[in-house]
Design an enzyme around this catalytic site. Structure first.
Site, PDB file in Angstrom:
ATOM      1  N   ASN A   1       0.847  -1.199   0.000  1.00 25.63           N
ATOM      2  CA  ASN A   1       0.000   0.000   0.000  1.00 25.63           C
ATOM      3  C   ASN A   1       0.874   1.237   0.000  1.00 25.63           C
ATOM      4  O   ASN A   1       2.107   1.148  -0.026  1.00 25.63           O
ATOM      5  CB  ASN A   1      -0.964  -0.027   1.190  1.00 25.63           C
TER       6      ASN A   1
ATOM      7  N   PRO B   1      -2.428 -11.816  10.224  1.00 30.20           N
ATOM      8  CA  PRO B   1      -2.679 -11.642  11.655  1.00 30.20           C
ATOM      9  C   PRO B   1      -2.766 -10.156  11.979  1.00 30.20           C
ATOM     10  O   PRO B   1      -2.117  -9.327  11.334  1.00 30.20           O
ATOM     11  CB  PRO B   1      -1.441 -12.260  12.316  1.00 30.20           C
ATOM     12  N   ASP B   2      -3.571  -9.822  12.955  1.00 29.96           N
ATOM     13  CA  ASP B   2      -3.649  -8.429  13.407  1.00 29.96           C
ATOM     14  C   ASP B   2      -2.606  -8.247  14.523  1.00 29.96           C
ATOM     15  O   ASP B   2      -2.758  -8.761  15.630  1.00 29.96           O
ATOM     16  CB  ASP B   2      -5.066  -8.130  13.918  1.00 29.96           C
TER      17      ASP B   2
ATOM     18  N   LYS C   1     -10.442  -3.546  18.952  1.00 30.20           N
ATOM     19  CA  LYS C   1      -9.065  -4.017  19.216  1.00 30.20           C
ATOM     20  C   LYS C   1      -8.747  -4.004  20.707  1.00 30.20           C
ATOM     21  O   LYS C   1      -7.661  -4.390  21.113  1.00 30.20           O
ATOM     22  CB  LYS C   1      -8.060  -3.171  18.429  1.00 30.20           C
TER      23      LYS C   1
HETATM   24  N1  CTP Z   1      -2.986  -3.317  12.463  1.00 27.47           N
HETATM   25  C1  CTP Z   1      -2.139  -4.356  12.792  1.00 27.47           C
HETATM   26  N2  CTP Z   1      -2.182  -5.517  12.084  1.00 27.47           N
HETATM   27  C2  CTP Z   1      -3.049  -5.673  11.064  1.00 27.47           C
HETATM   28  C3  CTP Z   1      -3.921  -4.634  10.723  1.00 27.47           C
HETATM   29  C4  CTP Z   1      -3.867  -3.456  11.432  1.00 27.47           C
HETATM   30  O1  CTP Z   1      -1.342  -4.203  13.712  1.00 27.47           O
HETATM   31  N3  CTP Z   1      -3.060  -6.807  10.408  1.00 27.47           N
HETATM   32  C5  CTP Z   1      -2.962  -2.094  13.274  1.00 27.47           C
HETATM   33  C6  CTP Z   1      -2.473  -0.878  12.527  1.00 27.47           C
HETATM   34  O2  CTP Z   1      -1.079  -0.713  12.695  1.00 27.47           O
HETATM   35  C7  CTP Z   1      -3.254   0.236  13.220  1.00 27.47           C
HETATM   36  C8  CTP Z   1      -4.581  -0.434  13.561  1.00 27.47           C
HETATM   37  O3  CTP Z   1      -4.302  -1.821  13.619  1.00 27.47           O
HETATM   38  O4  CTP Z   1      -2.655   0.626  14.414  1.00 27.47           O
HETATM   39  C9  CTP Z   1      -5.688  -0.179  12.603  1.00 27.47           C
HETATM   40  O5  CTP Z   1      -5.273  -0.420  11.295  1.00 27.47           O
HETATM   41  P1  CTP Z   1      -6.221  -0.063  10.050  1.00 27.47           P
HETATM   42  O6  CTP Z   1      -5.494  -0.452   8.790  1.00 27.47           O
HETATM   43  O7  CTP Z   1      -6.742   1.332  10.175  1.00 27.47           O
HETATM   44  O8  CTP Z   1      -7.458  -0.992  10.281  1.00 27.47           O
HETATM   45  P2  CTP Z   1      -7.718  -2.509  10.088  1.00 27.47           P
HETATM   46  O9  CTP Z   1      -7.553  -3.184  11.414  1.00 27.47           O
HETATM   47  O10 CTP Z   1      -6.925  -3.059   8.965  1.00 27.47           O
HETATM   48  O11 CTP Z   1      -9.260  -2.509   9.743  1.00 27.47           O
HETATM   49  P3  CTP Z   1     -10.024  -2.059   8.378  1.00 27.47           P
HETATM   50  O12 CTP Z   1      -9.200  -2.575   7.242  1.00 27.47           O
HETATM   51  O13 CTP Z   1     -11.342  -2.711   8.489  1.00 27.47           O
HETATM   52  O14 CTP Z   1     -10.130  -0.559   8.408  1.00 27.47           O
END
Ligand code: CTP
Length: 406
Positions: free
Chosen positions: A212, A309-310, A349
């Site tokens: 991205n 993974p988040d 989260k």
């Molecule tokens: N984040 C993370 N790991 C992921 C996705 C997100 O650690 N796989 C963290 C990002 O670093 C940020 C927060 O979660 O601090 C939110 O990230 P964002 O991209 O805004 O949201 P997403 O969790 O990806 O949700 P969505 O795509 O539905 O907006």
């Protein structure tokens, strides 16, 4: 301009690194400082007062017998006006002199005469590697630090004498960064901060992948601000083309899985996690070992994706995250309804603080606008440079009374 309104006495003692002091002087002026140059007799063997006067825009002082000041007390006047005295380069001999409180030239005299509680003394050593590693010099450095001076690091590498090793003066931009950091409040002194930054890259085959537009600038600015605030900073960075902030441990990773692994390895030794990375949400389920070729059918290949993974949610749900020992801060990159979507993300989260921003308006830019959301509500940080916002964010995080568990 990071040094706006600051008045710096830049002292030069004798050493070949005096040539770098010219660049340093210019850089400080560019950052908004007024710079008063003071040179020893030895320094004038390496660079002329004419050069330093032209760059600082002020007459140089090089003698304690200078009759220009009405009261004939240059050492008092110069040291009382200063917000900091920076000696760069500081020779081995000059440091030895400072250590003993000797004062037989204007520069050492004003260092001794400065109000020690309000005018910090920063020292950028510069010398041959043998001189630097000599027990006498190392003893002097330790004692100068114990006496309250800020002795900066030295650089390593090629030396003017042809030898290689530790002892060369830091580069002008490194000294400048340390000087700017010196003026920042130490609100995170001793804290250990883990930061994720940049995009991740999820390979589809050896030459293509999913990523991205995140530049990593916000995360790098936060790493710099945290270090300026006195924290020990580890920066886990996805693929970005940015120089590391000074004094920060950087771990480069590529994919979300690598980033998670690197963060998990650091989490136990961290008090605060700030997740700014724009982690790719999906990765290829079966990345090809070799380049995917067109098969002549005119049809695109089928891509099978799985969710990554988040990282933030994983660490927030860990024992340290749940107990508050690891204070977790998330970012929310949205394109609309910032307050609503970021608030929901904070709850989802399960983190105490989330920082909302509009992704398309900030990716790759040098400025941003933030919305800080916690359980109490939302606070706006209006559009500003990323480093200014990073400092404000760090100041806010420091107010949460974070526990340190070693
Ligand atoms: N984040 C993370 N790991 C992921 C996705 C997100 O650690 N796989 C963290 C990002 O670093 C940020 C927060 O979660 O601090 C939110 O990230 P964002 O991209 O805004 O949201 P997403 O969790 O990806 O949700 P969505 O795509 O539905 O907006």
């Amino acid at each position: 301009m990071h040094l706006q309104g600051k008045h710096i006495v830049l002292g030069l003692s004798g050493g070949i690194a005096c040539y770098k002091a010219a660049e340093l002087c210019r850089a400080m002026v560019k950052e908004g400082a007024t710079v008063q140059v003071v040179m020893t007799e030895a320094a004038a063997q390496f660079i002329t007062p004419v050069t330093m006067q032209a760059l600082s825009g002020r007459p140089v002082f090089d003698s304690q017998w200078d009759r220009r000041p009405d009261n004939n007390m240059a050492h008092i006047n110069l040291s009382r006006e200063a917000d900091a005295v920076l000696v760069a380069p500081a020779s081995a001999d000059f440091m030895a002199k400072l250590l003993h409180g000797r004062a037989d030239d204007l520069l050492s005299l004003l260092c001794l005469a400065r109000p020690i509680a309000t005018v910090p003394l920063l020292i950028a050593p510069a010398m041959n590697r043998e001189m630097w590693s000599h027990p006498a010099t190392q003893r002097n450095v330790a004692q100068l630090r114990a006496d309250g001076s800020f002795v900066l690091d030295v650089g390593a590498g090629d030396q003017a004498c042809g030898e290689q090793g530790d002892g060369r003066m830091l580069e002008p931009e490194e000294i400048l960064e340390d000087l700017i950091a010196h003026f920042q409040p130490k609100v995170l002194q001793g804290r250990r901060v883990l930061i994720t930054a940049g995009p991740t890259f999820e390979a589809m085959d050896p030459v293509r992948g999913i990523s991205n537009l995140s530049s990593g600038k916000m995360g790098f600015a936060i790493a710099r601000a945290a270090r300026e605030a006195g924290a020990q900073v580890t920066l886990v960075a996805g693929p970005v083309a940015l120089a590391s902030p000074r004094g920060v441990l950087r771990i480069d990773v590529r994919s979300a899985q690598d980033m998670l692994q690197a963060c998990q390895a650091q989490a136990d030794a961290s008090d605060i996690l700030i997740a700014t990375a724009a982690v790719a949400d999906w990765r290829s389920a079966d990345a090809a070992q070799h380049k995917i070729k067109k098969d002549g059918s005119g049809l695109p290949p089928e891509l099978h994706l799985v969710e990554n993974p988040d990282i933030l949610a994983t660490l927030a749900a860990s024992a340290r995250g749940r107990s508050g020992a690891l204070f977790c801060v998330g970012f929310a990159a949205e394109s609309q309804n910032l307050l609503e979507l970021a608030s929901a993300k904070r709850v989802r989260k399960d983190i105490p603080l989330i920082v909302g921003n509009i992704g398309p308006q900030t990716f790759g830019q040098d400025n941003n606008a933030l919305l800080l959301i916690d359980a109490q509500g939302a606070t706006e940080l209006p559009r500003n440079s990323k480093i200014a916002l990073a400092r404000q964010l760090i100041a806010r995080i420091a107010q949460y009374g974070i526990r340190t568990i070693s």
